[in-house]
Design an enzyme around this catalytic site. Structure first.
Site, PDB file in Angstrom:
ATOM      1  N   GLY A  89      27.374  11.958 -20.442  1.00 36.55           N
ATOM      2  CA  GLY A  89      26.859  13.324 -20.394  1.00 36.55           C
ATOM      3  C   GLY A  89      27.863  14.236 -19.718  1.00 36.55           C
ATOM      4  N   GLY A  90      27.921  15.490 -20.171  1.00 35.86           N
ATOM      5  CA  GLY A  90      28.795  16.467 -19.515  1.00 35.86           C
ATOM      6  C   GLY A  90      30.248  16.067 -19.627  1.00 35.86           C
ATOM      7  N   ASP A  91      30.963  16.131 -18.508  1.00 34.14           N
ATOM      8  CA  ASP A  91      32.374  15.740 -18.455  1.00 34.14           C
ATOM      9  C   ASP A  91      32.490  14.387 -17.767  1.00 34.14           C
ATOM     10  OD1 ASP A  91      35.353  16.890 -18.583  1.00 34.14           O
ATOM     11  OD2 ASP A  91      35.085  15.740 -16.733  1.00 34.14           O
ATOM     12  N   PRO A 137      26.281  18.700 -22.469  1.00 26.95           N
ATOM     13  CA  PRO A 137      24.995  18.632 -21.775  1.00 26.95           C
ATOM     14  C   PRO A 137      23.860  17.965 -22.565  1.00 26.95           C
ATOM     15  CG  PRO A 137      25.392  20.838 -22.577  1.00 26.95           C
ATOM     16  CD  PRO A 137      26.656  20.069 -22.816  1.00 26.95           C
ATOM     17  N   MET A 169      22.308  17.079  -9.394  1.00 27.45           N
ATOM     18  CA  MET A 169      21.580  15.947  -8.781  1.00 27.45           C
ATOM     19  C   MET A 169      20.846  16.379  -7.512  1.00 27.45           C
ATOM     20  SD  MET A 169      24.374  12.925  -9.290  1.00 27.45           S
ATOM     21  CE  MET A 169      25.821  13.867  -8.845  1.00 27.45           C
ATOM     22  N   ASP A 192      25.334   6.688 -22.176  1.00 23.29           N
ATOM     23  CA  ASP A 192      24.496   7.009 -21.018  1.00 23.29           C
ATOM     24  C   ASP A 192      23.218   7.708 -21.452  1.00 23.29           C
ATOM     25  OD1 ASP A 192      25.965   6.047 -18.991  1.00 23.29           O
ATOM     26  OD2 ASP A 192      26.924   7.942 -18.465  1.00 23.29           O
ATOM     27  N   PRO A 215       0.835  -1.212   0.000  1.00 25.12           N
ATOM     28  CA  PRO A 215       0.000   0.000   0.000  1.00 25.12           C
ATOM     29  C   PRO A 215       0.865   1.256   0.000  1.00 25.12           C
ATOM     30  CG  PRO A 215      -0.628  -1.495   1.805  1.00 25.12           C
ATOM     31  CD  PRO A 215       0.614  -2.062   1.191  1.00 25.12           C
ATOM     32  N   LYS A 258      18.900   2.601 -20.777  1.00 22.52           N
ATOM     33  CA  LYS A 258      17.583   2.132 -21.203  1.00 22.52           C
ATOM     34  C   LYS A 258      16.885   1.706 -19.930  1.00 22.52           C
ATOM     35  CE  LYS A 258      17.480  -0.001 -25.265  1.00 22.52           C
ATOM     36  NZ  LYS A 258      17.954  -1.095 -26.092  1.00 22.52           N
TER      37      LYS A 258
HETATM   38  N1  SAH Z   1      29.087  14.292 -15.866  1.00 25.83           N
HETATM   39  C1  SAH Z   1      27.879  15.104 -15.876  1.00 25.83           C
HETATM   40  C2  SAH Z   1      27.105  15.035 -14.578  1.00 25.83           C
HETATM   41  C3  SAH Z   1      26.489  13.684 -14.315  1.00 25.83           C
HETATM   42  S1  SAH Z   1      25.507  13.672 -12.867  1.00 25.83           S
HETATM   43  C4  SAH Z   1      28.256  16.547 -16.194  1.00 25.83           C
HETATM   44  O1  SAH Z   1      29.434  16.891 -16.136  1.00 25.83           O
HETATM   45  O2  SAH Z   1      27.366  17.321 -16.530  1.00 25.83           O
HETATM   46  C5  SAH Z   1      23.911  13.956 -13.511  1.00 25.83           C
HETATM   47  C6  SAH Z   1      23.447  15.355 -13.196  1.00 25.83           C
HETATM   48  O3  SAH Z   1      23.966  16.263 -14.143  1.00 25.83           O
HETATM   49  C7  SAH Z   1      21.962  15.554 -13.290  1.00 25.83           C
HETATM   50  O4  SAH Z   1      21.308  15.126 -12.125  1.00 25.83           O
HETATM   51  C8  SAH Z   1      21.875  17.039 -13.455  1.00 25.83           C
HETATM   52  O5  SAH Z   1      22.070  17.701 -12.224  1.00 25.83           O
HETATM   53  C9  SAH Z   1      23.076  17.312 -14.323  1.00 25.83           C
HETATM   54  N2  SAH Z   1      22.749  17.400 -15.764  1.00 25.83           N
HETATM   55  C10 SAH Z   1      23.283  16.666 -16.742  1.00 25.83           C
HETATM   56  N3  SAH Z   1      22.817  17.076 -17.947  1.00 25.83           N
HETATM   57  C11 SAH Z   1      21.982  18.103 -17.716  1.00 25.83           C
HETATM   58  C12 SAH Z   1      21.207  18.964 -18.534  1.00 25.83           C
HETATM   59  N4  SAH Z   1      21.197  18.845 -19.863  1.00 25.83           N
HETATM   60  N5  SAH Z   1      20.469  19.925 -17.935  1.00 25.83           N
HETATM   61  C13 SAH Z   1      20.485  20.084 -16.604  1.00 25.83           C
HETATM   62  N6  SAH Z   1      21.190  19.299 -15.784  1.00 25.83           N
HETATM   63  C14 SAH Z   1      21.940  18.323 -16.315  1.00 25.83           C
END
Ligand code: SAH
Length: 399
Positions: A244-246, A168, A329, A191, A38, A213
């Site tokens: 994503g990102g760095d 991003p 995050m 990722d 529940p 996925k």
């Molecule tokens: N290595 C990544 C971060 C990974 S942790 C970097 O350097 O960006 C994942 C977090 O990255 C997400 O929870 C969010 O806070 C952020 N994030 C990644 N891509 C994003 C986006 N396009 N817009 C906003 N936040 C993003």
């Protein structure tokens, strides 16, 4: 006996702390987990799982290979065990080991070894012995040498792994080198937050391994990702780990690097534009500005600000410092984080912003004072992925 639950349906009845532990372990093992309760703990609710929010009904055990009765009500657990027995499905009862048809041992895992300890009706006895065995394993006091020769082949020539930061999300925000390596790759391990639209242009024979996925299936664990990188690299393939990102900013790229080095697979890293930098820019927020802010700090909001531990973010220190604060995050705990900042002295009126899906067609930006931003974000239904920015710089280009 060890059960292979990967891809098999496992029912967990209950939504509290015991159920949470079970669900976590089952997901790690790749099971197709279903939960009936529940109410469920926030950690379970946050997972992409099939959750049925009601009391258990005997029919729920249908199709399950294995059932866990983890409620705090012995009568319900007995009902679950009886329903499982009737369908000839094994059932573990959390409250009464002998009331079910299967038991979960205390387990130690190290270097490809699994040691399971069972102590009948005294689980803490099993845990104590397991801990002692685990410590002895760690200390090298037990005979753990391989008996069967290790037949993993030495690395094939020519293979490599590149940890590529994809930026991003916008396909234009990857580096030139990152794109070139992506185009040369035989294998791409990608990722969820990476610039996935770039995958469409890859050769048809490129193997794409998707770690993000998620719909009702758990993602690959970090160990599994490391294993795939090493495996393909050793086989002589050119592997791009597209993130994503760095790769080295909250991306676990360091762990992947270490796994490759340990396996003798050549590894390199291509930096990427972190969302910590890109998201504020996309929202028109300079991280530094003459006379306003001379520094910025990037932190993770992943952990509860109330927790204490050596890896924790120093929220009181950050609140007192006053520079620009960038939090990744943070969406799950935004209320607790902003409250901690205010409690420790940051002005409740400090301008703050949430930038969601930065550099994508669905980007959203919300601005509000620090003390109001969490409520406003939840009112607007804003969630991950988002970057939170706190500081006077948020308002500096406005008006
Ligand atoms: N290595 C990544 C971060 C990974 S942790 C970097 O350097 O960006 C994942 C977090 O990255 C997400 O929870 C969010 O806070 C952020 N994030 C990644 N891509 C994003 C986006 N396009 N817009 C906003 N936040 C993003």
């Amino acid at each position: 006996m060890l059960l292979d639950v990967e891809g098999r349906r496992v029912l967990v009845v209950g939504g509290g702390a015991v159920a949470t532990r079970r669900v976590r372990a089952l997901l790690r093992a790749g099971a197709d987990v279903r939960v009936v309760a529940p109410d469920v703990a926030t950690e379970i609710a946050a997972l992409e799982l099939a959750i049925t929010r009601r009391r258990f009904a005997p029919d729920d055990v249908r199709e399950a290979w294995l059932v866990f009765a983890c409620t705090d009500d012995p009568a319900v657990n007995a009902e679950v065990a009886a329903a499982a027995r009737q369908r000839r499905t094994f059932c573990v009862r959390a409250d009464d080991a002998t009331g079910g048809t299967a038991r979960t041992p205390a387990v130690a895992r190290r270097d490809g070894l699994t040691v399971a300890v069972n102590a009948g009706d005294d689980p803490l006895r099993a845990v104590a012995l397991r801990d002692a065995i685990d410590a002895a394993l760690a200390a090298g006091d037990l005979p753990t040498a391989r008996v069967r020769p290790d037949d993993t082949p030495p690395p094939a020539a020519g293979g490599w792994v590149a940890l590529v930061g994809g930026g991003p999300g916008d396909p234009e925000l990857i580096t030139v080198r990152g794109k070139r390596l992506l185009e040369a790759a035989d294998v791409v391990v990608v990722d969820r937050l990476a610039p996935r639209s770039l995958l469409a242009a890859l050769r048809a024979d490129v193997e794409i391994i998707d770690c993000g996925k998620s719909a009702h299936r758990h993602n690959l664990t970090q160990d599994e990702i490391n294993a795939v990188l090493v495996d393909r690299g050793r086989a002589g393939r050119r592997v791009v780990r597209l993130k994503g990102g760095d790769p080295f900013v909250f991306g676990r790229g360091g762990e992947e690097w270490l796994a490759c080095v340990a396996a003798g697979v050549p590894v390199s890293v291509v930096p990427g534009l972190s969302s910590a930098l890109a998201a504020p820019a996309a929202a028109g927020i300079p991280l530094t500005h003459r006379g306003v802010a001379a520094d910025f700090t990037v932190v993770s909001g992943h952990l509860d600000p109330g927790r204490s531990g050596e890896q924790d973010v120093d929220w009181p220190g950050l609140a007192a410092h006053g520079g620009t604060l960038v939090i990744l995050m943070a969406m799950q705990r935004l209320a607790a984080i902003t409250e901690a900042l205010v409690v420790h002295g940051r002005s409740p009126q400090t301008p703050a912003a949430v930038v969601q899906h930065a550099d994508s067609p669905v980007q959203r930006v919300l601005r509000a004072p620090l003390s109001e931003i969490a409520a406003a974000a939840s009112r607007e239904g804003m969630g991950a992925p988002a970057v939170v920015v706190v500081g006077e710089v948020v308002a500096v280009l406005e008006g």
